[in-house]
Scaffold this motif. Sequence first.
Motif, PDB file in Angstrom:
ATOM      1  N   ALA A 182      -2.878  -3.378  -1.197  1.00  0.00           N
ATOM      2  CA  ALA A 182      -1.728  -2.577  -1.610  1.00  0.00           C
ATOM      3  C   ALA A 182      -1.941  -2.057  -3.025  1.00  0.00           C
ATOM      4  O   ALA A 182      -2.550  -2.736  -3.868  1.00  0.00           O
ATOM      5  CB  ALA A 182      -0.447  -3.409  -1.549  1.00  0.00           C
ATOM      6  N   ILE A 183      -1.448  -0.857  -3.260  1.00  0.00           N
ATOM      7  CA  ILE A 183      -1.435  -0.276  -4.602  1.00  0.00           C
ATOM      8  C   ILE A 183       0.018   0.034  -4.958  1.00  0.00           C
ATOM      9  O   ILE A 183       0.728   0.692  -4.185  1.00  0.00           O
ATOM     10  CB  ILE A 183      -2.270   1.005  -4.689  1.00  0.00           C
ATOM     11  CG1 ILE A 183      -3.755   0.705  -4.474  1.00  0.00           C
ATOM     12  CG2 ILE A 183      -2.068   1.684  -6.040  1.00  0.00           C
ATOM     13  CD1 ILE A 183      -4.645   1.928  -4.549  1.00  0.00           C
ATOM     14  N   THR A 184       0.448  -0.438  -6.113  1.00  0.00           N
ATOM     15  CA  THR A 184       1.803  -0.165  -6.583  1.00  0.00           C
ATOM     16  C   THR A 184       1.738   0.633  -7.874  1.00  0.00           C
ATOM     17  O   THR A 184       1.045   0.245  -8.823  1.00  0.00           O
ATOM     18  CB  THR A 184       2.571  -1.474  -6.825  1.00  0.00           C
ATOM     19  OG1 THR A 184       2.670  -2.199  -5.598  1.00  0.00           O
ATOM     20  CG2 THR A 184       3.969  -1.194  -7.362  1.00  0.00           C
ATOM     21  N   THR A 185       2.437   1.753  -7.900  1.00  0.00           N
ATOM     22  CA  THR A 185       2.530   2.581  -9.098  1.00  0.00           C
ATOM     23  C   THR A 185       3.886   2.311  -9.739  1.00  0.00           C
ATOM     24  O   THR A 185       4.930   2.555  -9.124  1.00  0.00           O
ATOM     25  CB  THR A 185       2.385   4.069  -8.752  1.00  0.00           C
ATOM     26  OG1 THR A 185       1.135   4.275  -8.079  1.00  0.00           O
ATOM     27  CG2 THR A 185       2.420   4.917 -10.013  1.00  0.00           C
ATOM     28  N   VAL A 186       3.864   1.794 -10.957  1.00  0.00           N
ATOM     29  CA  VAL A 186       5.081   1.301 -11.588  1.00  0.00           C
ATOM     30  C   VAL A 186       5.727   2.380 -12.444  1.00  0.00           C
ATOM     31  O   VAL A 186       5.065   3.075 -13.224  1.00  0.00           O
ATOM     32  CB  VAL A 186       4.793   0.052 -12.439  1.00  0.00           C
ATOM     33  CG1 VAL A 186       6.097  -0.531 -12.994  1.00  0.00           C
ATOM     34  CG2 VAL A 186       4.060  -0.997 -11.619  1.00  0.00           C
ATOM     35  N   MET A 187       7.037   2.488 -12.299  1.00  0.00           N
ATOM     36  CA  MET A 187       7.879   3.361 -13.121  1.00  0.00           C
ATOM     37  C   MET A 187       9.219   2.643 -13.293  1.00  0.00           C
ATOM     38  O   MET A 187       9.385   1.530 -12.793  1.00  0.00           O
ATOM     39  CB  MET A 187       8.045   4.719 -12.438  1.00  0.00           C
ATOM     40  CG  MET A 187       8.746   4.631 -11.096  1.00  0.00           C
ATOM     41  SD  MET A 187       8.466   6.072 -10.041  1.00  0.00           S
ATOM     42  CE  MET A 187       6.892   5.575  -9.330  1.00  0.00           C
ATOM     43  N   ARG A 188      10.140   3.235 -13.980  1.00  0.00           N
ATOM     44  CA  ARG A 188      11.426   2.557 -14.179  1.00  0.00           C
ATOM     45  C   ARG A 188      12.128   2.257 -12.855  1.00  0.00           C
ATOM     46  O   ARG A 188      12.828   1.257 -12.730  1.00  0.00           O
ATOM     47  CB  ARG A 188      12.345   3.416 -15.051  1.00  0.00           C
ATOM     48  CG  ARG A 188      12.027   3.330 -16.536  1.00  0.00           C
ATOM     49  CD  ARG A 188      13.214   3.775 -17.358  1.00  0.00           C
ATOM     50  NE  ARG A 188      12.796   4.590 -18.481  1.00  0.00           N
ATOM     51  CZ  ARG A 188      13.627   5.163 -19.334  1.00  0.00           C
ATOM     52  NH1 ARG A 188      14.922   5.035 -19.170  1.00  0.00           N
ATOM     53  NH2 ARG A 188      13.169   5.882 -20.339  1.00  0.00           N
ATOM     54  N   ASP A 189      11.913   3.121 -11.872  1.00  0.00           N
ATOM     55  CA  ASP A 189      12.593   2.981 -10.590  1.00  0.00           C
ATOM     56  C   ASP A 189      12.231   1.693  -9.855  1.00  0.00           C
ATOM     57  O   ASP A 189      13.020   1.202  -9.038  1.00  0.00           O
ATOM     58  CB  ASP A 189      12.263   4.171  -9.679  1.00  0.00           C
ATOM     59  CG  ASP A 189      12.515   5.504 -10.344  1.00  0.00           C
ATOM     60  OD1 ASP A 189      11.833   5.811 -11.351  1.00  0.00           O
ATOM     61  OD2 ASP A 189      13.364   6.261  -9.859  1.00  0.00           O
ATOM     62  N   ASN A 190      11.031   1.161 -10.095  1.00  0.00           N
ATOM     63  CA  ASN A 190      10.602  -0.024  -9.334  1.00  0.00           C
ATOM     64  C   ASN A 190      10.085  -1.162 -10.203  1.00  0.00           C
ATOM     65  O   ASN A 190       9.514  -2.122  -9.690  1.00  0.00           O
ATOM     66  CB  ASN A 190       9.541   0.360  -8.298  1.00  0.00           C
ATOM     67  CG  ASN A 190       8.259   0.879  -8.918  1.00  0.00           C
ATOM     68  OD1 ASN A 190       8.167   1.085 -10.123  1.00  0.00           O
ATOM     69  ND2 ASN A 190       7.250   1.106  -8.084  1.00  0.00           N
ATOM     70  N   LEU A 191      10.288  -1.091 -11.507  1.00  0.00           N
ATOM     71  CA  LEU A 191       9.814  -2.147 -12.393  1.00  0.00           C
ATOM     72  C   LEU A 191      10.352  -3.511 -11.970  1.00  0.00           C
ATOM     73  O   LEU A 191       9.599  -4.501 -11.918  1.00  0.00           O
ATOM     74  CB  LEU A 191      10.218  -1.833 -13.835  1.00  0.00           C
ATOM     75  CG  LEU A 191       9.848  -2.866 -14.902  1.00  0.00           C
ATOM     76  CD1 LEU A 191       8.338  -3.036 -15.018  1.00  0.00           C
ATOM     77  CD2 LEU A 191      10.443  -2.469 -16.256  1.00  0.00           C
ATOM     78  N   GLU A 192      11.629  -3.580 -11.649  1.00  0.00           N
ATOM     79  CA  GLU A 192      12.237  -4.859 -11.288  1.00  0.00           C
ATOM     80  C   GLU A 192      11.830  -5.337  -9.888  1.00  0.00           C
ATOM     81  O   GLU A 192      12.142  -6.469  -9.502  1.00  0.00           O
ATOM     82  CB  GLU A 192      13.768  -4.755 -11.362  1.00  0.00           C
ATOM     83  CG  GLU A 192      14.298  -4.309 -12.717  1.00  0.00           C
ATOM     84  CD  GLU A 192      13.974  -5.286 -13.841  1.00  0.00           C
ATOM     85  OE1 GLU A 192      13.787  -6.492 -13.545  1.00  0.00           O
ATOM     86  OE2 GLU A 192      13.906  -4.843 -15.007  1.00  0.00           O
ATOM     87  N   GLU A 193      11.127  -4.498  -9.143  1.00  0.00           N
ATOM     88  CA  GLU A 193      10.669  -4.858  -7.804  1.00  0.00           C
ATOM     89  C   GLU A 193       9.412  -5.724  -7.824  1.00  0.00           C
ATOM     90  O   GLU A 193       9.046  -6.308  -6.798  1.00  0.00           O
ATOM     91  CB  GLU A 193      10.361  -3.595  -6.991  1.00  0.00           C
ATOM     92  CG  GLU A 193      11.564  -2.824  -6.519  1.00  0.00           C
ATOM     93  CD  GLU A 193      12.253  -3.518  -5.351  1.00  0.00           C
ATOM     94  OE1 GLU A 193      11.786  -3.409  -4.201  1.00  0.00           O
ATOM     95  OE2 GLU A 193      13.275  -4.186  -5.612  1.00  0.00           O
ATOM     96  N   LEU A 194       8.722  -5.804  -8.953  1.00  0.00           N
ATOM     97  CA  LEU A 194       7.419  -6.473  -8.976  1.00  0.00           C
ATOM     98  C   LEU A 194       7.461  -7.910  -8.466  1.00  0.00           C
ATOM     99  O   LEU A 194       6.607  -8.306  -7.664  1.00  0.00           O
ATOM    100  CB  LEU A 194       6.820  -6.404 -10.378  1.00  0.00           C
ATOM    101  CG  LEU A 194       6.330  -5.012 -10.816  1.00  0.00           C
ATOM    102  CD1 LEU A 194       5.830  -5.056 -12.260  1.00  0.00           C
ATOM    103  CD2 LEU A 194       5.240  -4.484  -9.896  1.00  0.00           C
ATOM    104  N   PRO A 195       8.415  -8.752  -8.864  1.00  0.00           N
ATOM    105  CA  PRO A 195       8.435 -10.116  -8.314  1.00  0.00           C
ATOM    106  C   PRO A 195       8.623 -10.143  -6.805  1.00  0.00           C
ATOM    107  O   PRO A 195       8.010 -10.956  -6.107  1.00  0.00           O
ATOM    108  CB  PRO A 195       9.612 -10.780  -9.047  1.00  0.00           C
ATOM    109  CG  PRO A 195       9.793  -9.984 -10.289  1.00  0.00           C
ATOM    110  CD  PRO A 195       9.447  -8.572  -9.904  1.00  0.00           C
TER     111      PRO A 195
END
Length: 344
Positions: A140-153
């Motif tokens: 999986a590749i995740t591109t982080v921005m404000r919209d999904n920062l809190e999704e990381l855990p």
Amino acid sequence: MELTLACNARCIHCGSTAGRPRDDELDPAAFASVFADLASLGGEEVCLLGGEPFLHPQWFEIASDAGKRGLGVVFITNGAPVDRTLAKRLAGLPGLARVAVSVDGACAEVHDGIRRRRGSFREATEALSLLQERGVEAGAITTVMRDNLEELPRLRDLLAGRDLGWQVQVAGNAGGRFGEEHFLRPEDFYRVGVFLHETRKAFSVEELPVAGAHDVGYFSSFLEDYGEKPQHFWRGCPAGIEVVGVTSDGGVKACLSLPDAFVEGNVRRRPLADLWRDPDRFARNRRFNPSQLKGFCASCEYGPLCRAGCMELCLSTTGTPWENRFCFHRIETERGPRKGGLGL
């Protein structure tokens, strides 16, 4: 390499603003010439992406040619075209190294919102399962921005223990759909580093191999192991030194993450091998002089080695290739080490 700029999604963070194919995209013979040049230059791997690479009607033929020339083949896909038939074809592809599926949220609400395609979260997670069922190495590749920062855990929980690699990268602002409200702030960027650091401490490589991309760093006094290899030590942007990008219409860039303004030539008019060997090409990294650095980076002790880090993020954060606001060392210097309270 871009196979095509055609895409079935309209992702907020897409640096190429993909959707429609580029005018006059390369045919299989042109791709074959590029692969021949890559092999002659000692290239080891070719990453095929888009747009959505599996929308190219001849993706299998093109990728097979690369594999038969001894190049490892990697795909990056949003997962939507991956069904059992396509997964079976991939399993028989010469030289296939792995397939990476973009997963930008741990739930449909977040992922589909970023990808602007209803059902895309289900498609991405199903694609990972279908690929693994066929014995294809997947990640999986995740591109982080404000919209999904809190999704990381929550993404970590979703991916751990499934024999999946995970790459975390940061969204730049080059695309036409990416507004300032989506862009990380420096303190958010540092939180990504803390998260990677803590995840590597908490999970073994067998449980969850996780790495930051080349745009996540650099030279922290506290954060370790953010790169692809243990004790990764940043030695500067590899664009135009170890990697090269080719757009679907033949444009050559030091890195595909860079805007089209940074095209160095076109393989239709000059072979890739000639462009690569040209001493006047890829000057930002090949002919670097520390005197070119600006702002904080000009006075940084790591500047001569770091070269201001990722060029795309330099352009995104300061508008120049020679200064970068997204840097662990800079954030620690300006604000102090951030050990507490920033893990996600």
